[in-house]
Design a protein around this motif. Sequence first.
Motif, PDB file in Angstrom:
ATOM      1  N   HIS A 192       2.220  -4.808   5.914  1.00 16.25           N
ATOM      2  CA  HIS A 192       3.294  -4.045   6.305  1.00 16.25           C
ATOM      3  C   HIS A 192       3.088  -2.769   6.976  1.00 16.25           C
ATOM      4  CE1 HIS A 192       6.805  -1.243   4.258  1.00 16.25           C
ATOM      5  NE2 HIS A 192       7.104  -1.650   5.575  1.00 16.25           N
ATOM      6  N   ALA A 193       1.758  -2.058   6.490  1.00 12.38           N
ATOM      7  CA  ALA A 193       1.582  -0.882   7.343  1.00 12.38           C
ATOM      8  C   ALA A 193       1.033  -1.257   8.900  1.00 12.38           C
ATOM      9  CB  ALA A 193       0.364  -0.390   6.572  1.00 12.38           C
ATOM     10  N   LEU A 194       0.281  -2.210   9.239  1.00 14.14           N
ATOM     11  CA  LEU A 194      -0.008  -2.610  10.351  1.00 14.14           C
ATOM     12  C   LEU A 194       1.010  -2.994  11.366  1.00 14.14           C
ATOM     13  CD1 LEU A 194      -3.579  -4.301   9.479  1.00 14.14           C
ATOM     14  CD2 LEU A 194      -3.176  -1.857  10.617  1.00 14.14           C
ATOM     15  N   GLY A 195       1.671  -3.720  10.656  1.00 11.27           N
ATOM     16  CA  GLY A 195       3.026  -4.196  11.394  1.00 11.27           C
ATOM     17  C   GLY A 195       3.981  -3.126  11.678  1.00 11.27           C
ATOM     18  N   SER A 196       4.139  -2.242  10.963  1.00  7.50           N
ATOM     19  CA  SER A 196       5.045  -1.117  11.522  1.00  7.50           C
ATOM     20  C   SER A 196       4.240  -0.256  12.344  1.00  7.50           C
ATOM     21  CB  SER A 196       5.256  -0.205   9.989  1.00  7.50           C
ATOM     22  OG  SER A 196       5.869  -0.913   8.868  1.00  7.50           O
ATOM     23  N   LEU A 197       3.103   0.018  12.185  1.00  6.86           N
ATOM     24  CA  LEU A 197       2.541   0.839  13.288  1.00  6.86           C
ATOM     25  C   LEU A 197       2.395   0.360  14.717  1.00  6.86           C
ATOM     26  CD1 LEU A 197      -0.590   2.094  11.236  1.00  6.86           C
ATOM     27  CD2 LEU A 197       1.466   3.388  11.515  1.00  6.86           C
ATOM     28  N   ALA A 198       2.390  -1.121  14.617  1.00  8.66           N
ATOM     29  CA  ALA A 198       2.336  -1.816  15.800  1.00  8.66           C
ATOM     30  C   ALA A 198       3.636  -1.862  16.537  1.00  8.66           C
ATOM     31  CB  ALA A 198       1.798  -3.133  15.460  1.00  8.66           C
ATOM     32  N   ALA A 199       4.617  -1.743  15.748  1.00  5.75           N
ATOM     33  CA  ALA A 199       6.250  -1.426  16.165  1.00  5.75           C
ATOM     34  C   ALA A 199       6.421  -0.183  16.642  1.00  5.75           C
ATOM     35  CB  ALA A 199       7.075  -2.275  15.391  1.00  5.75           C
ATOM     36  N   VAL A 200       5.639   0.914  15.899  1.00  6.77           N
ATOM     37  CA  VAL A 200       6.032   2.198  16.389  1.00  6.77           C
ATOM     38  C   VAL A 200       5.450   2.759  17.960  1.00  6.77           C
ATOM     39  CG1 VAL A 200       5.544   4.637  15.848  1.00  6.77           C
ATOM     40  CG2 VAL A 200       6.288   3.249  14.036  1.00  6.77           C
ATOM     41  N   CYS A 201       4.152   2.136  17.924  1.00  6.00           N
ATOM     42  CA  CYS A 201       3.653   2.430  19.332  1.00  6.00           C
ATOM     43  C   CYS A 201       2.513   1.398  19.574  1.00  6.00           C
ATOM     44  CB  CYS A 201       3.183   3.883  19.198  1.00  6.00           C
ATOM     45  SG  CYS A 201       2.614   4.334  20.998  1.00  6.00           S
ATOM     46  N   PRO A 202       3.039   0.574  20.220  1.00  4.03           N
ATOM     47  CA  PRO A 202       1.762  -0.671  20.390  1.00  4.03           C
ATOM     48  C   PRO A 202       0.598   0.021  21.251  1.00  4.03           C
ATOM     49  CG  PRO A 202       4.052  -1.405  21.032  1.00  4.03           C
ATOM     50  CD  PRO A 202       4.118   0.058  20.963  1.00  4.03           C
ATOM     51  N   GLU A 203       0.739   0.961  22.166  1.00  4.61           N
ATOM     52  CA  GLU A 203      -0.292   1.626  22.933  1.00  4.61           C
ATOM     53  C   GLU A 203      -1.363   2.486  21.897  1.00  4.61           C
ATOM     54  OE1 GLU A 203       2.952   1.998  23.719  1.00  4.61           O
ATOM     55  OE2 GLU A 203       3.024   0.697  25.570  1.00  4.61           O
TER      56      GLU A 203
ATOM     57  N   PRO B 197      -7.795  10.401  10.635  1.00  2.00           N
ATOM     58  CA  PRO B 197      -7.549   9.993  12.120  1.00  2.00           C
ATOM     59  C   PRO B 197      -6.282   9.350  12.255  1.00  2.00           C
ATOM     60  CG  PRO B 197      -9.790   9.532  11.323  1.00  2.00           C
ATOM     61  CD  PRO B 197      -9.195   9.857  10.127  1.00  2.00           C
ATOM     62  N   LEU B 198      -5.849   8.340  11.170  1.00  2.00           N
ATOM     63  CA  LEU B 198      -4.475   7.714  11.263  1.00  2.00           C
ATOM     64  C   LEU B 198      -3.571   8.524  11.123  1.00  2.00           C
ATOM     65  CD1 LEU B 198      -3.522   4.909  11.761  1.00  2.00           C
ATOM     66  CD2 LEU B 198      -3.476   4.566   8.996  1.00  2.00           C
ATOM     67  N   LYS B 199      -3.491   9.676  10.213  1.00  4.67           N
ATOM     68  CA  LYS B 199      -2.459  10.543  10.264  1.00  4.67           C
ATOM     69  C   LYS B 199      -2.106  11.326  11.488  1.00  4.67           C
ATOM     70  CE  LYS B 199      -2.929  11.043   5.157  1.00  4.67           C
ATOM     71  NZ  LYS B 199      -3.123  11.988   4.163  1.00  4.67           N
ATOM     72  N   ALA B 200      -3.360  11.503  12.188  1.00  2.00           N
ATOM     73  CA  ALA B 200      -3.348  12.325  13.452  1.00  2.00           C
ATOM     74  C   ALA B 200      -2.634  11.376  14.702  1.00  2.00           C
ATOM     75  CB  ALA B 200      -4.510  12.956  13.662  1.00  2.00           C
ATOM     76  N   LEU B 201      -3.084  10.315  14.486  1.00  2.00           N
ATOM     77  CA  LEU B 201      -2.502   9.077  15.320  1.00  2.00           C
ATOM     78  C   LEU B 201      -1.272   8.928  15.637  1.00  2.00           C
ATOM     79  CD1 LEU B 201      -3.821   7.608  17.858  1.00  2.00           C
ATOM     80  CD2 LEU B 201      -4.212   5.700  16.285  1.00  2.00           C
ATOM     81  N   PHE B 202      -0.565   8.854  14.161  1.00  2.00           N
ATOM     82  CA  PHE B 202       0.859   8.591  13.981  1.00  2.00           C
ATOM     83  C   PHE B 202       1.448   9.714  13.026  1.00  2.00           C
ATOM     84  CE2 PHE B 202      -0.889   4.540  15.058  1.00  2.00           C
ATOM     85  CZ  PHE B 202       0.035   3.726  15.792  1.00  2.00           C
ATOM     86  N   PRO B 203       1.680  10.952  13.601  1.00  2.00           N
ATOM     87  CA  PRO B 203       1.981  11.830  12.791  1.00  2.00           C
ATOM     88  C   PRO B 203       3.577  11.634  12.308  1.00  2.00           C
ATOM     89  CG  PRO B 203       2.011  12.497  15.176  1.00  2.00           C
ATOM     90  CD  PRO B 203       1.296  11.303  14.963  1.00  2.00           C
ATOM     91  N   GLU B 204       4.375  10.769  12.923  1.00  2.00           N
ATOM     92  CA  GLU B 204       5.638  10.663  12.521  1.00  2.00           C
ATOM     93  C   GLU B 204       5.961   9.595  11.377  1.00  2.00           C
ATOM     94  OE1 GLU B 204       5.157   7.930  16.088  1.00  2.00           O
ATOM     95  OE2 GLU B 204       4.060   9.347  14.879  1.00  2.00           O
ATOM     96  N   VAL B 205       4.726   9.095  11.065  1.00  2.00           N
ATOM     97  CA  VAL B 205       4.791   7.770   9.952  1.00  2.00           C
ATOM     98  C   VAL B 205       4.421   8.372   8.530  1.00  2.00           C
ATOM     99  CG1 VAL B 205       3.860   5.848   9.257  1.00  2.00           C
ATOM    100  CG2 VAL B 205       4.160   6.157  11.826  1.00  2.00           C
ATOM    101  N   ASP B 206       5.562   8.002   7.682  1.00  2.00           N
ATOM    102  CA  ASP B 206       5.388   8.373   6.150  1.00  2.00           C
ATOM    103  C   ASP B 206       4.428   7.128   5.507  1.00  2.00           C
ATOM    104  OD1 ASP B 206       5.353   9.212   3.521  1.00  2.00           O
ATOM    105  OD2 ASP B 206       7.239   8.577   3.323  1.00  2.00           O
ATOM    106  N   PHE B 207       3.301   7.458   5.232  1.00  2.00           N
ATOM    107  CA  PHE B 207       2.161   6.386   4.867  1.00  2.00           C
ATOM    108  C   PHE B 207       2.273   6.020   3.275  1.00  2.00           C
ATOM    109  CE2 PHE B 207       0.138   7.777   8.758  1.00  2.00           C
ATOM    110  CZ  PHE B 207      -0.002   6.574   9.414  1.00  2.00           C
ATOM    111  N   ALA B 208       3.177   7.053   2.873  1.00  2.00           N
ATOM    112  CA  ALA B 208       3.496   6.809   1.347  1.00  2.00           C
ATOM    113  C   ALA B 208       4.105   5.579   1.094  1.00  2.00           C
ATOM    114  CB  ALA B 208       4.076   7.997   0.759  1.00  2.00           C
ATOM    115  N   ALA B 209       5.021   5.052   2.130  1.00  2.00           N
ATOM    116  CA  ALA B 209       6.001   4.100   2.083  1.00  2.00           C
ATOM    117  C   ALA B 209       5.015   2.543   1.918  1.00  2.00           C
ATOM    118  CB  ALA B 209       6.844   3.940   3.121  1.00  2.00           C
ATOM    119  N   PHE B 210       3.849   2.591   2.180  1.00  2.00           N
ATOM    120  CA  PHE B 210       3.221   1.386   2.432  1.00  2.00           C
ATOM    121  C   PHE B 210       2.230   1.041   1.181  1.00  2.00           C
ATOM    122  CE2 PHE B 210       2.861   2.814   6.846  1.00  2.00           C
ATOM    123  CZ  PHE B 210       4.325   2.187   7.497  1.00  2.00           C
ATOM    124  N   ALA B 211       2.555  -0.131   0.701  1.00  2.00           N
ATOM    125  CA  ALA B 211       1.849  -0.679  -0.391  1.00  2.00           C
ATOM    126  C   ALA B 211       0.799  -1.812  -0.138  1.00  2.00           C
ATOM    127  CB  ALA B 211       2.663  -1.213  -1.338  1.00  2.00           C
TER     128      ALA B 211
END
Length: 219
Positions: free
Chosen positions: A133-144, A115-129
């Motif tokens: 970091h992951a949640l802050g990046s997602l909030a910045a990509v698209c707050p909605e 579900p997260l990959k479908a919601l943010f298809p443009e994000v490379d989740f392999a970069a998150f440890a």
Amino acid sequence: MQHFPQPLDRGRAGVPPLGQSPACAALRHRALMLIGPRGPDRMAGPLGTRVLDRLLVPAAQVEGVDLHLADPALAGRARWAVAFALVLPPLGNLSNVFYRVHPRRNDRFLAARAPLKALFPEVDFAAFAFTGHALGSLAAVCPERFTLVRRGLVEAWVPRMRLLVEVLPPRGVLIDLPAPDWLRRPVTAREGLRQIALDPEDRAEGLARLRAALLQGAL
């Protein structure tokens, strides 16, 4: 998990000291303190400062609700306490419908779910440890779109917190530390609970508020 420096099980046969029972020997709760009958009165001065310092170490501030619930010995230990202090687990540090975290180091981001990959298809989740970091990046990509992630986190966090406080002593203090607006923790309500906001940088004020809450005094 820490006991106040007064053993809760002194003179009670058959109750092994914390950390010596096989079930919890490898699991340490840094953000949770069980308190004995004389504990709140002893929170003033250097001893109280030491207790608060231990509750606010960096490892305690990222400890998730999943870690506490995974301890099969917690309910048994809590029965010997009269109160507790708990640093509220971060909203994002738990496994949920969107991603998995490490079962003990709950701030470690292990894998995004479909579900997260479908919601943010443009994000490379392999970069998150780490979850932060992951949640802050997602909030910045698209707050909605991130509001859907937050909703999923709340829906997972709230019932697990209810399960946790049900096994803890009837009196308790929930320590709410600063968090970004998009990761604010919901209020956990239960008779006998007090939720207080603390600034980790102001230990003197934090100790006064914690002691007042434990003594059921006015904050």
